[in-house]
Design a protein around this motif. Structure first.
Motif, short mmCIF file in Angstrom:
data_model
loop_
_atom_site.label_atom_id
_atom_site.label_comp_id
_atom_site.label_asym_id
_atom_site.label_seq_id
_atom_site.Cartn_x
_atom_site.Cartn_y
_atom_site.Cartn_z
N ASN A 156 4.28 5.04 0.18
CA ASN A 156 3.79 4.65 -1.14
C ASN A 156 2.27 4.50 -1.14
N GLN A 157 1.73 3.88 -0.11
CA GLN A 157 0.28 3.69 -0.04
C GLN A 157 -0.44 5.01 0.13
N LEU A 158 0.13 5.92 0.91
CA LEU A 158 -0.53 7.18 1.20
C LEU A 158 -0.52 8.12 -0.01
N LEU A 159 0.57 8.12 -0.74
CA LEU A 159 0.72 9.06 -1.86
C LEU A 159 0.27 8.47 -3.19
N LEU A 160 -0.27 7.26 -3.17
CA LEU A 160 -0.69 6.62 -4.42
C LEU A 160 -1.74 7.42 -5.17
N PRO A 161 -2.81 7.96 -4.51
CA PRO A 161 -3.80 8.71 -5.28
C PRO A 161 -3.41 10.15 -5.58
N LEU A 162 -2.28 10.63 -5.07
CA LEU A 162 -1.87 12.03 -5.26
C LEU A 162 -1.01 12.16 -6.51
N ASN A 163 -1.06 13.34 -7.11
CA ASN A 163 -0.19 13.60 -8.24
C ASN A 163 1.20 14.00 -7.76
N VAL A 164 2.05 14.39 -8.69
CA VAL A 164 3.44 14.67 -8.34
C VAL A 164 3.54 15.85 -7.38
N GLY A 165 2.65 16.84 -7.53
CA GLY A 165 2.69 18.00 -6.64
C GLY A 165 2.45 17.65 -5.19
N GLY A 166 1.64 16.61 -4.94
CA GLY A 166 1.36 16.22 -3.57
C GLY A 166 2.46 15.39 -2.93
N HIS A 167 3.42 14.92 -3.74
CA HIS A 167 4.50 14.11 -3.20
C HIS A 167 5.46 14.92 -2.34
N LYS A 168 5.37 16.24 -2.41
CA LYS A 168 6.21 17.08 -1.56
C LYS A 168 5.83 16.93 -0.08
N TRP A 169 4.63 16.43 0.17
CA TRP A 169 4.16 16.26 1.54
C TRP A 169 4.56 14.91 2.12
N ALA A 170 5.31 14.11 1.40
CA ALA A 170 5.62 12.76 1.86
C ALA A 170 6.34 12.77 3.19
N LEU A 171 7.37 13.58 3.33
CA LEU A 171 8.15 13.62 4.58
C LEU A 171 7.30 14.09 5.74
N LEU A 172 6.49 15.12 5.51
CA LEU A 172 5.66 15.66 6.59
C LEU A 172 4.62 14.65 7.06
N LEU A 173 3.92 14.02 6.12
CA LEU A 173 2.86 13.08 6.49
C LEU A 173 3.43 11.82 7.14
N ALA A 174 4.55 11.32 6.62
CA ALA A 174 5.16 10.13 7.21
C ALA A 174 5.67 10.42 8.62
N SER A 175 6.28 11.59 8.82
CA SER A 175 6.77 11.96 10.15
C SER A 175 5.62 12.11 11.13
N LEU A 176 4.53 12.74 10.67
CA LEU A 176 3.37 12.92 11.55
C LEU A 176 2.75 11.58 11.92
N MET A 177 2.69 10.66 10.97
CA MET A 177 2.15 9.33 11.24
C MET A 177 2.96 8.60 12.31
N ILE A 178 4.27 8.58 12.15
CA ILE A 178 5.14 7.90 13.11
C ILE A 178 5.06 8.57 14.47
N PHE A 179 5.00 9.89 14.48
CA PHE A 179 4.93 10.64 15.73
C PHE A 179 3.65 10.32 16.50
N LEU A 180 2.51 10.32 15.80
CA LEU A 180 1.24 10.05 16.47
C LEU A 180 1.16 8.60 16.96
N ILE A 181 1.63 7.66 16.15
CA ILE A 181 1.61 6.25 16.57
C ILE A 181 2.46 6.07 17.84
N THR A 182 3.63 6.66 17.85
CA THR A 182 4.52 6.48 19.00
C THR A 182 3.93 7.09 20.26
N ILE A 183 3.39 8.29 20.16
CA ILE A 183 2.79 8.94 21.33
C ILE A 183 1.59 8.13 21.83
#
Length: 227
Positions: free
Chosen positions: A56-83
């Protein structure tokens, strides 16, 4: 001695087989799989709450078209934090200290945002190369400068993540070596140095999370310009 400090950043291998693939695949094994029940355990509940808040915080400034990236960006964030966090454990390897891996994440995702901008709104995307109200004599120079800055973005993403993690790991190893050297000669100084090492480790935990967040946040800002 100086060569051994950088040995920790060499990709490990066993019988000639690089083990970086195991280090990359390990984070996905550690996370629990959500169940089909209405009431989950505390770990899955906290995990879901964190992912929802971050998305929600990441996609707040994006319009509806950018919400398609939610799964990709959230997965990348969790992946990088864990590594990054697993790399702080003793006798482990941190794949994100490799520039090639970070560039492998940065370049395709940055290129995807540029292609989306060129396809959906080419006029606005090209307009970023020339600020409004630019004097005519400066137009060629500014176009060249903005084009260079555009192509430097993925390099800055990869180098920032690599440099911060590499510097932190080197500093931890240097201070830990100093503690072992000073312990038999000056125990008091060694204890003070060990305290500094503990505080530095806490700082590196924060850096590991912050750098992963900054990486994904900058990608979302690049996406915001093109959707």
């Amino acid at each position: 001695m100086m060569t051994s400090f950088f040995d920790q950043f060499a990709s490990p291998s066993y019988l000639g087989i690089p083990l970086i693939a195991i280090a990359i695949a390990l984070p996905w094994i550690l996370y629990p799989t959500p169940s089909s029940r209405w009431i989950n355990n505390r770990l899955i509940t906290i995990q879901g709450w964190f992912i929802n808040r971050f998305t929600n915080q990441l996609l707040l400034p994006l319009n509806v078209g950018g919400h398609k990236w939610a799964l990709l960006l959230a997965s990348l964030m969790i992946f990088l934090i864990t590594i990054n966090m697993l790399g702080l454990l003793p006798y482990t390897f941190t794949p994100t200290t490799q520039l090639s891996l970070n560039m492998g994440f940065a370049v395709p995702l940055w290129l995807a945002t540029v292609i989306i901008g060129m396809r959906n709104q080419p006029t606005i995307a090209l307009g970023h190369l020339l600020p409004e109200g630019t004097p005519i004599p400066l137009i060629p120079v500014l176009i060249i400068i903005e084009t260079i800055s555009l192509f430097i973005r993925p390099l800055a993403l990869g180098v920032r993540l690599t440099a911060n993690l590499t510097a932190g790991h080197l500093l931890i190893q240097l201070i830990a070596t100093a503690v072992f050297v000073l312990l038999p000669m000056m125990p008091t100084v060694a204890i003070l140095t060990a305290t500094v090492l503990f505080l530095l480790t806490l700082l590196e935990v924060a850096v590991a999370m912050i750098q992963a967040y900054v990486f994904v946040l900058l990608l979302s800002l690049y996406l915001q310009e093109n959707v």
